[in-house]
Motif scaffolding. Sequence first.
Motif, PDB file in Angstrom:
ATOM      1  N   TYR A  83       0.872  -1.168   0.000  1.00  0.00           N
ATOM      2  CA  TYR A  83       0.000   0.000   0.000  1.00  0.00           C
ATOM      3  C   TYR A  83       0.910   1.219   0.000  1.00  0.00           C
ATOM      4  O   TYR A  83       1.919   1.252   0.707  1.00  0.00           O
ATOM      5  N   ALA A  84       0.572   2.198  -0.786  1.00  0.00           N
ATOM      6  CA  ALA A  84       1.416   3.386  -0.886  1.00  0.00           C
ATOM      7  C   ALA A  84       0.517   4.599  -1.108  1.00  0.00           C
ATOM      8  O   ALA A  84      -0.689   4.459  -1.332  1.00  0.00           O
ATOM      9  N   ALA A  85       1.108   5.769  -1.060  1.00  0.00           N
ATOM     10  CA  ALA A  85       0.364   7.007  -1.313  1.00  0.00           C
ATOM     11  C   ALA A  85       1.265   7.962  -2.073  1.00  0.00           C
ATOM     12  O   ALA A  85       2.467   8.042  -1.820  1.00  0.00           O
ATOM     13  N   TYR A  86       0.666   8.655  -3.019  1.00  0.00           N
ATOM     14  CA  TYR A  86       1.404   9.658  -3.776  1.00  0.00           C
ATOM     15  C   TYR A  86       1.694  10.855  -2.874  1.00  0.00           C
ATOM     16  O   TYR A  86       0.974  11.102  -1.904  1.00  0.00           O
ATOM     17  N   PRO A  87       2.751  11.619  -3.191  1.00  0.00           N
ATOM     18  CA  PRO A  87       3.088  12.779  -2.361  1.00  0.00           C
ATOM     19  C   PRO A  87       2.058  13.896  -2.526  1.00  0.00           C
ATOM     20  O   PRO A  87       1.247  13.887  -3.447  1.00  0.00           O
ATOM     21  N   LYS A  88       2.137  14.864  -1.611  1.00  0.00           N
ATOM     22  CA  LYS A  88       1.317  16.066  -1.730  1.00  0.00           C
ATOM     23  C   LYS A  88       1.732  16.808  -2.994  1.00  0.00           C
ATOM     24  O   LYS A  88       2.873  16.692  -3.442  1.00  0.00           O
ATOM     25  N   SER A  89       0.826  17.589  -3.558  1.00  0.00           N
ATOM     26  CA  SER A  89       1.117  18.279  -4.827  1.00  0.00           C
ATOM     27  C   SER A  89       2.314  19.211  -4.698  1.00  0.00           C
ATOM     28  O   SER A  89       3.082  19.361  -5.644  1.00  0.00           O
ATOM     29  N   GLU A  90       2.526  19.810  -3.524  1.00  0.00           N
ATOM     30  CA  GLU A  90       3.676  20.708  -3.375  1.00  0.00           C
ATOM     31  C   GLU A  90       5.013  19.959  -3.349  1.00  0.00           C
ATOM     32  O   GLU A  90       6.068  20.562  -3.475  1.00  0.00           O
ATOM     33  N   ASN A  91       4.975  18.638  -3.211  1.00  0.00           N
ATOM     34  CA  ASN A  91       6.192  17.816  -3.243  1.00  0.00           C
ATOM     35  C   ASN A  91       6.251  16.954  -4.498  1.00  0.00           C
ATOM     36  O   ASN A  91       6.939  15.940  -4.528  1.00  0.00           O
TER      37      ASN A  91
END
Length: 174
Positions: A83-91
């Motif tokens: 399971y993973a998550a993409y970074p915040k848009s500012e990163n």
Amino acid sequence: MGKESTNEHEPSGTMSNNLIQALIDNYRNNHLNAINETLGITDAHSIWFDLPKLKNFIATIEKEASVMNPETTENDLGIRFYYAAYPKSENWEIMASHPVAKEYAEKHTLVMVPTLKKEDENGEIHDCDFKPISAVDGESRSIALNRMQRSDENSIAENQGFLIPPGNSFAEGF
């Protein structure tokens, strides 16, 4: 850790629709709601991969494992889904080498990595994450990721599927 139990009355690769729906509902009503409320986002609840991409990924694993050790069989190999998550848009700059639409920012994804059976010092067999390493002195070798220092070099992995949301859920059956 044990393996998931299987129902000996069901053919392999099948599940009842009621069980599928119950498991999906459990996720959506508990984990997904908690994620959305805590993070203040509308997270993805499914990911789709096309069959050619999956077959290509499996073929790459088999090819690289056989280069590493020609005696490796398909029974020695597997795929672990992280399971993973993409970074915040500012990163988002971290995604520069792996082009994914910025609308996926902060959403769930899966990262698939190959596994290879490996025996530990006690003779117990484990399905270890692995990656082939560039040939050294004409020999190919592998390092189990769970025992190595992480680096910026590439590994066999896949995660570019189609998330819903942001995609349209029209085609989902559950």
